[in-house]
Every structure is written in structure tokens, then in C-alpha cells.
Design an enzyme around this catalytic site. Structure first.
Site, PDB file in Angstrom:
ATOM      1  N   PRO A  33      66.696  49.162  57.887  1.00  0.00           N
ATOM      2  CG  PRO A  33      64.723  48.018  57.498  1.00  0.00           C
ATOM      3  CD  PRO A  33      66.157  48.045  57.096  1.00  0.00           C
ATOM      4  CG  MET A  34      69.712  50.041  61.658  1.00  0.00           C
ATOM      5  SD  MET A  34      71.314  50.907  61.673  1.00  0.00           S
ATOM      6  CE  MET A  34      70.927  52.301  60.601  1.00  0.00           C
ATOM      7  CB  ALA A  35      64.936  48.950  66.658  1.00  0.00           C
ATOM      8  CD  GLN A  89      62.729  45.330  58.608  1.00  0.00           C
ATOM      9  OE1 GLN A  89      62.938  45.578  59.775  1.00  0.00           O
ATOM     10  NE2 GLN A  89      63.656  44.846  57.793  1.00  0.00           N
ATOM     11  CB  CYS A 120      65.683  40.507  64.748  1.00  0.00           C
ATOM     12  SG  CYS A 120      66.000  41.079  66.426  1.00  0.00           S
TER      13      CYS A 120
END
Length: 390
Positions: A33-35, A89, A120
Site C-alpha cells: 500500500p502506498m498513499a 489496508q 508509517c
């Protein structure tokens, strides 16, 4: 697992399937997961290149925003009908809110798998006790995991974390044991501390230690996987059950083609696209974003952050890079791309690290955070910010 890979060389036989609850992931490859990156359009590209094999997780969803049905958040949890399993997520700091969010997902049938973010390292998150700072508070971590697993019912719950806050405050072994005790299905470990951010070298030995520490459940390795060979080497050297790929696929969704080929013993099928093929993928990515957002201009503007990643290593020129970075329509994007030497072969300099690679070494925590690893006080609700990573 480690003996298997040493014997087979990681290239001639499929590794054991990765089990995430009732879901079988073969080969054992997961999109991290990557914002702002792993939204539905990017997941679509990665799935297409992988032939639908692997697990592709949504960008981080804050539990408070989900429970409050924030409009943007509700869009982020929408999955294409071809996405199976649907993987979300979640990020939260309050056990009750996490539990509500998980139950909402289950009751409304919005996902098939839930991952929890404890990785994070962003200061504005850790200063509130969230992200990679949270596992230091063992009882709080346990409470969040307990609520999530209880609310999930038959849905598998996994977690992603870092080694710890710094080398003097490592948490991953304790956190791994707590996860097993609370019914977490699998753990992904980024082999860096909060203090490292994305700098230095990922500690793959820590991944091996965690695997030995919690043999009851799958352990996935994350960190410094820049090519398919890196993924094979990580599994071979650590004994982990699968890999999580993040920054390595930025501007390179076809990396998932290579990962599948590598784990299936087909290195001859690795994909080294020409600039013409890269340009075509850039157009499709921008187009998908526009369709997803519902506005071509906004989609192309959102795509701008991907331009430098796609063009890394190619001979493009600084002025053209600037033009491409300010495009606002598909026609404009195509016009600029058509001016390039599209017959350029894939450059060796395009391989290797991409995305954030700098360290920070400064960790911002709530006052007195490190005094007691079991005291749950000090976590603020505004730790739930619209940011992610890990």
C-alpha cells in the site's frame, strides 16, 4: 522454505503458495500500500502485467474517515469487479474505531482481506503515537489487533510493520508474538526502523529472525526489492513466505510481470520495455486515472507525480521533462511523448532504487512515549491523518 530455495535455486519450481486465510496467493507477491499511488488505476495496471496473479492492496484508509463515511475515503475503498481478493489496508490508533471500521467492511461486504498499517515513519504521524511508533506500546497494539480480528469474523487480518523506532527500541519480535496470539493471519516486515525512514539498507536478517520467531504464520519481507532477482534472493536468504513490493514498482508496473516470471522459473520472460512501450503505459495510466476520478484534467494532473519514475534513465532532456510534468490533458501528454526518441531501449540506469531513498534519523514522538512500553496513554485521535507509507 530456506532449504527449498537453496536446493532449487529459486528458478525451476514454484515456491509453496502463500495462504492469507482462505486466499491462496501464487506466486507469493504483494503490492505494498502506498498513499496516492496504489489506487484502483495503478492496481489495474499491475494486475494486468501480472496476469492477475499476486495480491494488490489498496492505499491506506484511515479508520476514522471510513467510519464517518468521508466521501474521498468511500471512493478509495471501491474495487473493480475483477479485483479478487479485494484487499484493504486500514490505519488507526483507537481500538474501538478500528473495530467499528472492520465491522463496517464485513457487514457491507467491501473487502475480502484487511491489512493493518503499523509502518508509517512520517513525523506528523509518529509525533501523535501512530504509524511505526505504535507497536512500542505493546498493550495498545494488542488491543487494536484484538478488536480487528474479532470484528473481521471470517476475513483474514494481516499487519505491516517496521523493525522498531530505532536500533535501541526494536519492537518487531514482540509485535510478531502479539500478532500470533491475537489471531493475525500474516505479518509483513519492512526491514528498517522509523529512524531510517527510507535511507540506508533494509535489514533482511531481521526478516529471517522474525520468521524463526513466529513460525506459526506466514512472514512477508519488504525493503529494497528493486527487481525480480531481489525478490528471489530475499526469499532464499531469509526463508520468508513471500515478498511485498513498494517503491520498486513506481513508474514500472510491469515489474509484476517479472516477479511472476521469476517465481515461476521463466527469467526469459522478463520485460524490458522500449520507451515507446513506456509511453503507451503512461498514456493508459493517465487515462485510467481520469476515468476513475471522473475528470480527464484532474486525472492527468494526478498522473504528473509518476512522470519522473516512468522516464528514469531514458534520454529525455530537462526541458521536455518539465513540459511533461505540467501537462493537463491526454492530448498534451501524447503530443509531448511523440516528440521523444521512442525507439530507445530500456536503459540499465532505470534499474535500482527509485522513489524516496533518503533517511531522516530523527524520530518525533509524543512526550514521554519511551518511558513505558505498556502504558497506552498519549495517543491522540488526530494521529489519524491522510498519509501513509512504511
Amino acid at each position: 522454505m530456506r532449504l527449498f530455495w537453496a536446493t532449487m535455486g529459486g528458478m525451476t519450481t514454484l515456491p509453496p503458495p502463500l495462504a492469507i486465510g482462505p486466499h491462496t496467493v501464487q506466486p507469493p507477491v504483494v503490492l505494498a500500500p502506498m498513499a496516492g499511488i496504489t489506487n484502483a488505476p495503478f492496481r489495474t495496471l499491475c494486475r494486468e502485467f501480472s496476469g492477475g496473479k499476486g495480491l494488490f492492496v489498496s492505499e491506506m484508509i484511515t479508520t476514522r474517515a471510513l467510519v464517518e463515511r468521508n466521501e474521498k475515503t468511500m471512493q478509495l475503498i471501491h474495487f473493480d469487479e475483477t479485483e479478487k481478493p479485494r484487499s484493504i489496508q486500514l490505519y488507526g490508533v483507537d481500538p474501538a474505531t478500528v473495530g467499528k471500521a472492520v465491522r463496517m467492511i464485513v457487514e457491507e461486504d467491501r473487502a475480502d482481506h484487511i491489512d493493518l498499517n503499523f509502518g508509517c515513519p512520517v513525523p506528523k504521524v509518529t509525533r501523535k503515537g501512530g504509524g511505526s511508533a505504535l507497536p512500542y506500546k505493546r498493550n495498545l497494539l494488542r488491543a487494536i489487533l484484538r478488536e480487528a480480528v474479532a470484528g473481521a469474523g471470517d476475513l483474514p487480518v494481516t499487519m505491516k510493520m517496521r523493525k522498531g523506532i530505532n536500533d535501541d527500541h526494536l519492537t518487531y519480535l514482540d509485535a510478531g508474538r502479539i500478532a500470533v496470539e491475537e489471531g493475525v493471519t500474516a505479518i509483513a516486515l519492512h526491514g528498517r526502523t522509523t529512524a531510517q525512514h527510507y535511507g540506508g539498507t533494509a535489514d533482511w536478517d531481521a526478516i529471517a529472525r522474525l520468521k524463526e520467531h513466529v513460525p506459526e504464520i506466514p512472514v512477508l519481507g519488504n525493503g529494497d526489492i528493486w527487481c525480480a532477482e531481489d525478490a528471489l534472493r530475499m526469499v532464499r536468504e531469509t526463508g520468508c513466505d513471500g515478498v511485498v513490493v513498494g517503491r520498486g514498482c513506481l513508474g514500472r508496473p510491469w515489474l509484476f510481470n517479472d516477479l511472476v516470471a521469476a517465481f515461476e522459473g521463466r527469467p526469459e520472460d522478463f520485460h524490458k520495455p522500449t520507451l515507446r512501450e513506456v509511453a503507451a503505459t503512461m498514456h493508459r495510466h493517465a487515462q485510467l486515472l481520469g476515468e476513475w476520478i471522473g475528470d480527464e484534467t484532474r486525472g492527468v494532473i494526478d498522473f504528473r507525480k509518476h512522470v519522473a519514475w516512468y522516464l528514469k534513465g531514458f534520454s529525455v532532456g530537462s526541458e521536455m521533462r518539465k513540459k511533461l510534468a505540467v501537462t493537463s490533458s491526454l492530448a498534451e501528454l501524447d503530443a509531448h511523448l511523440s516528440e521523444l526518441d521512442l525507439d530507445q531501449e530500456w536503459p540499465e540506469s532505470a534499474d535500482g532504487p527509485r522513489g524516496r531513498t533518503s533517511g531522516n534519523n530523527r524520530v518525533v514522538l509524543p512526550d514521554g512515549w519511551l518511558k513505558d512500553p505498556y502504558d497506552c496513554a498519549g495517543v491522540s485521535e488526530d494521529a489519524e491523518l491522510d498519509t501513509s507509507g512504511g
